[in-house]
Design a protein around this motif. Sequence first.
Motif, mmCIF file in Angstrom:
data_model
loop_
_atom_site.group_PDB
_atom_site.id
_atom_site.type_symbol
_atom_site.label_atom_id
_atom_site.label_comp_id
_atom_site.label_asym_id
_atom_site.label_seq_id
_atom_site.Cartn_x
_atom_site.Cartn_y
_atom_site.Cartn_z
ATOM 1 N N LEU A 248 58.713 42.567 41.929
ATOM 2 C CA LEU A 248 56.992 41.658 41.507
ATOM 3 C C LEU A 248 56.203 43.068 42.378
ATOM 4 N N GLN A 249 55.005 43.104 41.689
ATOM 5 C CA GLN A 249 54.167 43.945 42.007
ATOM 6 C C GLN A 249 53.082 43.202 43.023
ATOM 7 N N ASP A 250 53.161 43.683 44.280
ATOM 8 C CA ASP A 250 52.526 43.971 45.154
ATOM 9 C C ASP A 250 50.783 42.648 45.230
ATOM 10 N N ASP A 251 50.325 43.130 44.005
ATOM 11 C CA ASP A 251 49.057 42.509 43.908
ATOM 12 C C ASP A 251 49.209 41.997 42.281
ATOM 13 N N PRO A 252 48.646 40.571 42.305
ATOM 14 C CA PRO A 252 48.578 39.793 41.516
ATOM 15 C C PRO A 252 48.307 40.427 40.622
ATOM 16 N N PHE A 253 47.173 41.157 39.952
ATOM 17 C CA PHE A 253 46.482 41.354 39.021
ATOM 18 C C PHE A 253 47.191 42.140 38.306
ATOM 19 N N ALA A 254 48.203 42.741 38.925
ATOM 20 C CA ALA A 254 48.733 43.819 38.469
ATOM 21 C C ALA A 254 49.733 43.158 38.012
ATOM 22 N N PHE B 168 49.763 39.867 36.706
ATOM 23 C CA PHE B 168 49.598 39.535 35.669
ATOM 24 C C PHE B 168 49.575 40.792 34.300
ATOM 25 N N ALA B 169 48.940 41.368 34.353
ATOM 26 C CA ALA B 169 48.778 42.257 33.453
ATOM 27 C C ALA B 169 49.447 42.739 32.928
ATOM 28 N N ASP B 170 51.155 43.405 33.883
ATOM 29 C CA ASP B 170 52.481 43.663 33.144
ATOM 30 C C ASP B 170 52.838 42.526 32.373
ATOM 31 N N TRP B 171 52.862 41.127 32.714
ATOM 32 C CA TRP B 171 53.298 40.126 32.657
ATOM 33 C C TRP B 171 52.510 39.775 31.101
ATOM 34 N N PHE B 172 50.932 39.761 30.782
ATOM 35 C CA PHE B 172 50.331 39.498 29.759
ATOM 36 C C PHE B 172 50.695 40.359 28.303
ATOM 37 N N GLY B 173 50.400 42.063 29.618
ATOM 38 C CA GLY B 173 51.157 43.514 28.243
ATOM 39 C C GLY B 173 52.448 43.195 27.499
ATOM 40 N N ASP C 16 49.236 33.303 19.795
ATOM 41 C CA ASP C 16 47.912 33.777 21.489
ATOM 42 C C ASP C 16 47.752 34.412 22.307
ATOM 43 N N PRO C 17 48.577 35.180 23.315
ATOM 44 C CA PRO C 17 48.642 35.074 24.244
ATOM 45 C C PRO C 17 47.327 34.717 25.373
ATOM 46 N N THR C 18 46.029 35.053 24.564
ATOM 47 C CA THR C 18 44.231 35.067 25.813
ATOM 48 C C THR C 18 44.665 33.458 26.086
ATOM 49 N N ALA C 19 45.495 31.995 24.925
ATOM 50 C CA ALA C 19 44.969 31.045 25.378
ATOM 51 C C ALA C 19 45.135 30.349 26.606
ATOM 52 N N PHE C 20 45.320 29.445 27.533
ATOM 53 C CA PHE C 20 45.238 29.129 28.336
ATOM 54 C C PHE C 20 44.892 27.768 28.370
ATOM 55 N N LEU D 85 40.920 33.527 26.645
ATOM 56 C CA LEU D 85 40.738 34.860 27.969
ATOM 57 C C LEU D 85 40.263 35.885 27.274
ATOM 58 N N LYS D 86 39.320 36.280 27.647
ATOM 59 C CA LYS D 86 38.181 37.827 27.061
ATOM 60 C C LYS D 86 37.998 38.357 27.829
ATOM 61 N N ASP D 87 38.221 39.089 29.225
ATOM 62 C CA ASP D 87 38.472 39.424 30.007
ATOM 63 C C ASP D 87 39.377 39.394 30.936
ATOM 64 N N PHE D 88 39.222 40.446 31.769
ATOM 65 C CA PHE D 88 39.995 40.039 33.416
ATOM 66 C C PHE D 88 40.125 41.769 34.533
ATOM 67 N N ASP D 89 40.222 41.189 35.327
ATOM 68 C CA ASP D 89 40.084 42.291 36.438
ATOM 69 C C ASP D 89 39.785 42.321 37.507
ATOM 70 N N HIS D 90 39.857 43.279 39.025
ATOM 71 C CA HIS D 90 40.272 42.609 39.996
ATOM 72 C C HIS D 90 39.184 41.637 40.357
ATOM 73 N N HIS D 91 37.563 40.956 39.706
ATOM 74 C CA HIS D 91 37.065 40.266 40.272
ATOM 75 C C HIS D 91 37.471 39.252 39.828
ATOM 76 N N GLY D 92 37.964 39.057 38.451
ATOM 77 C CA GLY D 92 38.711 37.765 38.185
ATOM 78 C C GLY D 92 38.694 37.478 36.310
ATOM 79 N N PHE D 93 38.727 36.476 35.422
ATOM 80 C CA PHE D 93 39.370 36.795 34.267
ATOM 81 C C PHE D 93 38.230 35.415 33.819
#
Length: 213
Positions: free
Chosen positions: A20-26, A28-33, A43-47, A65-73
């Motif tokens: 696991l990454q220590d950073d949950p955003f990272a 998420f990016a791993d699993w999303f990719g 459609d992996p962007t559907a939630f 989902l249309k964008d995500f970064d360390h500020h949110g989704f």
Amino acid sequence: MKLHDERRDYERAQLRRAVLQDDPFAQFADWFGAAKESGLLPDPTAFTLATVSREGQPHQRIVLLKDFDHHGFVFYTNYASQKGQDIEANTRVSMHFAWLPLEQQIRIEGRIEKVATADSEAYFHSRPRASQLGALASAQSSPIASRDELEARYHELTQRYEGETVPMPETWGGYRIEPQLFEFWQGGKYRLHDRFVYRKSTASAWLIERLQP
């Protein structure tokens, strides 16, 4: 209809703290990719977005989902819709990605806020023209007598703005979910699923715990 025997084993993968990454955003990016590259998800962007009304009634729906970064989704919608009304009353929401072919789920909880109007404008005008007109034609979540009435409104707007820029509706725009909690779930053999939760402990640190299935 008997559903007692509707089941399958989960043996695709295991999830361990060491990977696991220590950073949950990272994470998420791993699993999303990986989900996008798998070719198994249409459609992996559907939630699923869960909100709660002023009266305490939960509501759920699928958004993209249309964008995500360390500020949110970030996702976009009509602010006057049912979800918009719920958010106006209660800014606590949750989101859930169900990537069942990969035997994975991601649950995210946090607070939600509107994105800047300029960001909403930029995204709105990047959409296909038909989608822009559809957003202008629909008073989302409001009753309407028939499909014919909705389509007539769409075609009237198509003619009105032919050759012109479609204006973004005043009640349309983006939301950003700022997470306070992530859960990553990997299906496991014998129903001993792997579950890890990230809880925000400080502004920049996350506490990671394994949960029992």
